[in-house]
Design a protein around this motif. Structure first.
Motif, mmCIF file in Angstrom:
data_model
loop_
_atom_site.group_PDB
_atom_site.id
_atom_site.type_symbol
_atom_site.label_atom_id
_atom_site.label_comp_id
_atom_site.label_asym_id
_atom_site.label_seq_id
_atom_site.Cartn_x
_atom_site.Cartn_y
_atom_site.Cartn_z
ATOM 1 N N GLN A 65 0.832 -1.204 0.000
ATOM 2 C CA GLN A 65 0.000 0.000 0.000
ATOM 3 C C GLN A 65 0.869 1.257 0.000
ATOM 4 O O GLN A 65 0.603 2.211 -0.744
ATOM 5 C CB GLN A 65 -0.911 -0.008 1.224
ATOM 6 C CG GLN A 65 -1.838 1.199 1.308
ATOM 7 C CD GLN A 65 -2.760 1.125 2.521
ATOM 8 O OE1 GLN A 65 -2.710 0.181 3.306
ATOM 9 N NE2 GLN A 65 -3.594 2.131 2.681
ATOM 10 N N ASN A 66 1.899 1.270 0.821
ATOM 11 C CA ASN A 66 2.763 2.447 0.927
ATOM 12 C C ASN A 66 3.538 2.721 -0.361
ATOM 13 O O ASN A 66 3.932 3.862 -0.623
ATOM 14 C CB ASN A 66 3.733 2.283 2.093
ATOM 15 C CG ASN A 66 3.038 2.353 3.442
ATOM 16 O OD1 ASN A 66 1.920 2.844 3.554
ATOM 17 N ND2 ASN A 66 3.699 1.864 4.487
ATOM 18 N N LEU A 67 3.754 1.686 -1.155
ATOM 19 C CA LEU A 67 4.504 1.836 -2.397
ATOM 20 C C LEU A 67 3.599 1.833 -3.627
ATOM 21 O O LEU A 67 4.079 1.743 -4.759
ATOM 22 C CB LEU A 67 5.544 0.720 -2.511
ATOM 23 C CG LEU A 67 6.688 0.797 -1.496
ATOM 24 C CD1 LEU A 67 7.503 -0.491 -1.495
ATOM 25 C CD2 LEU A 67 7.599 1.991 -1.797
ATOM 26 N N THR A 68 2.283 1.932 -3.390
ATOM 27 C CA THR A 68 1.281 1.929 -4.464
ATOM 28 C C THR A 68 1.390 0.682 -5.328
ATOM 29 O O THR A 68 1.326 0.727 -6.561
ATOM 30 C CB THR A 68 1.405 3.201 -5.343
ATOM 31 O OG1 THR A 68 1.672 4.333 -4.508
ATOM 32 C CG2 THR A 68 0.100 3.493 -6.068
ATOM 33 N N VAL A 69 1.570 -0.446 -4.658
ATOM 34 C CA VAL A 69 1.593 -1.749 -5.321
ATOM 35 C C VAL A 69 0.225 -2.394 -5.128
ATOM 36 O O VAL A 69 -0.243 -2.522 -3.987
ATOM 37 C CB VAL A 69 2.697 -2.650 -4.727
ATOM 38 C CG1 VAL A 69 2.560 -4.083 -5.217
ATOM 39 C CG2 VAL A 69 4.072 -2.097 -5.080
ATOM 40 N N ASN A 70 -0.422 -2.778 -6.208
ATOM 41 C CA ASN A 70 -1.742 -3.380 -6.126
ATOM 42 C C ASN A 70 -1.603 -4.819 -5.622
ATOM 43 O O ASN A 70 -1.109 -5.690 -6.333
ATOM 44 C CB ASN A 70 -2.415 -3.354 -7.499
ATOM 45 C CG ASN A 70 -3.857 -3.819 -7.437
ATOM 46 O OD1 ASN A 70 -4.155 -4.943 -7.038
ATOM 47 N ND2 ASN A 70 -4.770 -2.959 -7.857
ATOM 48 N N TRP A 71 -2.067 -5.052 -4.408
ATOM 49 C CA TRP A 71 -1.871 -6.353 -3.785
ATOM 50 C C TRP A 71 -2.674 -7.447 -4.495
ATOM 51 O O TRP A 71 -2.222 -8.594 -4.592
ATOM 52 C CB TRP A 71 -2.244 -6.298 -2.306
ATOM 53 C CG TRP A 71 -1.884 -7.568 -1.580
ATOM 54 C CD1 TRP A 71 -2.737 -8.497 -1.055
ATOM 55 C CD2 TRP A 71 -0.565 -8.051 -1.326
ATOM 56 N NE1 TRP A 71 -2.031 -9.532 -0.486
ATOM 57 C CE2 TRP A 71 -0.692 -9.289 -0.637
ATOM 58 C CE3 TRP A 71 0.708 -7.576 -1.608
ATOM 59 C CZ2 TRP A 71 0.406 -10.042 -0.228
ATOM 60 C CZ3 TRP A 71 1.809 -8.326 -1.202
ATOM 61 C CH2 TRP A 71 1.640 -9.539 -0.525
#
Length: 237
Positions: free
Chosen positions: A142-148
């Motif tokens: 979330q902090n790195l704008t990675v779509n989990w």
């Protein structure tokens, strides 16, 4: 401790940057320490003159042969198959988010360095890909704008297997030697730089100076970072 002046960021195209490539294992303590050291110690010195890439060790005749999807059921696995899960998770992040994979790896691995000996690796390094580390991994994403959701679909599906097979094929194609404290193996512009990073001993600073010197020497940048102008780097033996 020797100090270098923080480098100016040099605007360069990716094609003009020095290629630094590593072969790593998620659960190798020294690999975790190396990756953290690259982000925390090396990048502030070299700016944009180098690009780091990574593939995971899954050699059929290596210590983590079970991470090779085409390997047989009897393939050995020193770090257990849990490491294969950790490798696949990170491999999917590399594929979808190539600009932040290192930050993601260091985030989910937990704190490294400082008062923590490199030989112990990172605090949460050996929990990657396991349920007890899921919350940390989701927060880091979330902090790195990675779509989990995207990463999970890749990580737990056929795409993750395919990506790991690519790494396995690549690791099968090289024959670097390395030992218990050996990974990562490091190449600079395709040439073998080091076949081990022995983090059991107080050699980290010496190693990093040699790595810095080799990157500076390989760079064709018109303007090099101040760190490249230092004559105090100690050659790695």
């Amino acid at each position: 401790m020797l100090c270098f002046t923080t480098s100016l960021v040099v605007a360069m195209s990716t094609a003009d940057r020095v290629s630094v490539e590593i072969m790593a294992e998620s659960y190798c303590p020294c690999a975790g320490a190396w990756e953290a050291g690259w982000q925390n110690d090396m990048l502030p010195k070299i700016g944009e003159i180098a690009t780091l890439s990574r593939f995971f060790d899954a050699k059929k005749n290596g210590t983590q042969a079970c991470c090779n999807p085409s390997a047989g059921a009897d393939a050995s696995c020193m770090h257990t198959k849990s490491e294969c899960v950790a490798d696949t998770l990170q491999r999917c992040v590399q594929a979808y988010y190539p600009k932040v994979w290192l930050e993601f790896t260091n985030c989910i691995s937990g704190p490294c360095g400082g008062s923590r000996p490199d030989v112990l690796g990172c605090k949460y390094q050996f929990d990657i890909g396991q349920p007890k580390n899921l919350a940390r991994e989701q927060i880091c994403a979330q902090n790195l704008t990675v779509n989990w959701t995207t990463i999970t679909t890749c990580w737990r599906g056929a795409e993750g297997v395919q990506l790991m097979q690519g790494d396995a094929d690549k690791s099968d194609s090289v024959e670097p030697r390395y030992g218990l404290a050996g990974l990562p193996v490091v190449w600079i512009n395709g040439q073998l730089f080091s076949h081990f990073f022995d983090c059991r001993f107080a050699g980290r600073e010496r190693y990093q100076h040699a790595l810095l010197e080799a990157i500076c020497a390989a760079s064709g940048a018109a303007v090099l970072p101040e760190a490249c102008k230092s004559k105090s780097a100690v050659l790695f033996q």
